[in-house]
Design an enzyme around this catalytic site. Sequence first.
Site, mmCIF file in Angstrom:
data_model
loop_
_atom_site.group_PDB
_atom_site.id
_atom_site.type_symbol
_atom_site.label_atom_id
_atom_site.label_comp_id
_atom_site.label_asym_id
_atom_site.label_seq_id
_atom_site.Cartn_x
_atom_site.Cartn_y
_atom_site.Cartn_z
ATOM 1 N N HIS A 70 -4.455 1.104 -8.916
ATOM 2 C CA HIS A 70 -4.571 1.640 -7.503
ATOM 3 C C HIS A 70 -4.828 0.319 -6.556
ATOM 4 O O HIS A 70 -3.826 -0.022 -5.599
ATOM 5 C CB HIS A 70 -5.684 2.583 -7.310
ATOM 6 C CG HIS A 70 -6.037 2.953 -5.764
ATOM 7 N ND1 HIS A 70 -5.417 4.023 -5.302
ATOM 8 C CD2 HIS A 70 -6.593 2.373 -5.047
ATOM 9 C CE1 HIS A 70 -5.900 4.154 -4.000
ATOM 10 N NE2 HIS A 70 -6.481 3.031 -3.769
ATOM 11 N N GLU A 71 -5.625 -0.469 -6.844
ATOM 12 C CA GLU A 71 -5.968 -1.610 -6.226
ATOM 13 C C GLU A 71 -4.937 -2.585 -6.022
ATOM 14 O O GLU A 71 -4.728 -3.434 -5.153
ATOM 15 C CB GLU A 71 -7.411 -2.423 -6.531
ATOM 16 C CG GLU A 71 -8.610 -1.600 -6.403
ATOM 17 C CD GLU A 71 -8.960 -1.042 -4.929
ATOM 18 O OE1 GLU A 71 -8.429 -1.709 -4.213
ATOM 19 O OE2 GLU A 71 -9.260 0.135 -4.760
ATOM 20 N N HIS A 74 -2.419 -2.014 -3.475
ATOM 21 C CA HIS A 74 -2.798 -2.690 -2.254
ATOM 22 C C HIS A 74 -2.409 -4.140 -2.162
ATOM 23 O O HIS A 74 -2.021 -4.626 -1.348
ATOM 24 C CB HIS A 74 -4.427 -2.445 -1.956
ATOM 25 C CG HIS A 74 -4.841 -1.061 -1.701
ATOM 26 N ND1 HIS A 74 -4.167 -0.169 -0.937
ATOM 27 C CD2 HIS A 74 -5.637 -0.284 -2.338
ATOM 28 C CE1 HIS A 74 -4.625 0.944 -0.888
ATOM 29 N NE2 HIS A 74 -5.619 1.186 -1.660
ATOM 30 N N ASP A 165 -8.809 4.839 1.918
ATOM 31 C CA ASP A 165 -7.567 4.649 2.231
ATOM 32 C C ASP A 165 -6.963 5.433 3.381
ATOM 33 O O ASP A 165 -6.517 5.046 4.368
ATOM 34 C CB ASP A 165 -6.517 4.524 1.146
ATOM 35 C CG ASP A 165 -6.992 3.364 0.003
ATOM 36 O OD1 ASP A 165 -7.651 2.328 0.698
ATOM 37 O OD2 ASP A 165 -6.739 3.702 -1.193
HETATM 38 ZN ZN LIG Z 1 -7.260 2.091 -1.996
#
Ligand SMILES: [Zn+2]
Length: 369
Positions: A70-71, A74, A165
């Site tokens: 997930h990170e 980003h 987020d």
């Molecule tokens: Zn996030």
Amino acid sequence: MATGRGRQLSLGRIAGIPVYISPTWFLVAALITAWGHDTVLRQLPELSDVEAYGLAFLFAVLLYASVFVHELGHALTALRLGLPVRGVTLHFLGGHTEIERDAPTPGRDLVVSAAGPALSLALGGLGLLAYQVVDDGVPGFLVWMLTVANLLVGVFNVLPGLPLDGGHMLRAAVWRITGDEHRGTVVAARSGQVLAGLVLLMPFALDGARPDLLTIVWAGLVAALLWSGASQALAVGRMRARLPRLDTRTLARRAAPVAADLPVSEALRQAREANVTSLVIVDSAGRPTGLVKEAAVAAIPEQRRPWVAIGQSARSLQQGMVLALDVTGEALLKAMRDTPASEYLVVDAQGRVYGVLVSSDVDHALAAR
Ligand SMILES: [Zn+2]
């Protein structure tokens, strides 16, 4: 939800991005292992105790792997858009990607914020499909765990409140619609505080009057982290809104030049005469060499002032203590952070002494409503 780098373990680099893990992760992994054991045995009663603990621990690892993916969503999106990434940290509750500067437009901010949850939800969706085709038993259970982990990470992060987020997305949307970045921050941070309250009530809503203690503690921790993240975002947002007030030209106090060997009493008399409150030490050629520290002068007893040279109450000028007249806002704060001092010399475009910027004056300008 950033934490200091002090107590973090480095996991190396991926795509040039440093990856860190907070030691609190081991605590969370232990909790999940203890907690998950019973759930595993309910699904797979044929397993031994040790195997059940092993699978529960594996879930903790997979959960963090999902957070990491997930990170990365980003981080790689930010890099793609030309925003430098300082690092990815996995901590207590999830992860945090440190991006060098805020996305300069609501559009970019929205894309970078959405990339993480989008990736998590997509992986969760793939997991749901895969679950239909794999065998029951341990393989099916592993796929099921991965699916749940990614869906949890995706859904939790998309909740519309800072510091999540979803909060960043809400902020970007309000910013885009109203054209007011500050309003976007306030709306999203307030929403984060409301979310924190809802999370606190969640165990009671789910389990009625008697939720178990662990669920309450867990919800309390999540709520506390959300609340502090949202409140911090609010404070930073308010501070940012005041940044335009930080103008070196208007904040600087006019200063009089004095020689270092002048007695304090005489230097103060010249300052009064010139109607200024600050003094700059200059050499025989008129070049500034030091700044008189107000606090140091005030500490000299009245009767000693004719016998003490003003130079003794001065700090010699160092690199970074000289500010140009046109430095404002964020750039001014950065310059002050880079070289902390109680006073700075302000010079005009020709390098001539304009005045002295006193740190406490900047603090007051930021704190004033
Ligand atoms: Zn996030």
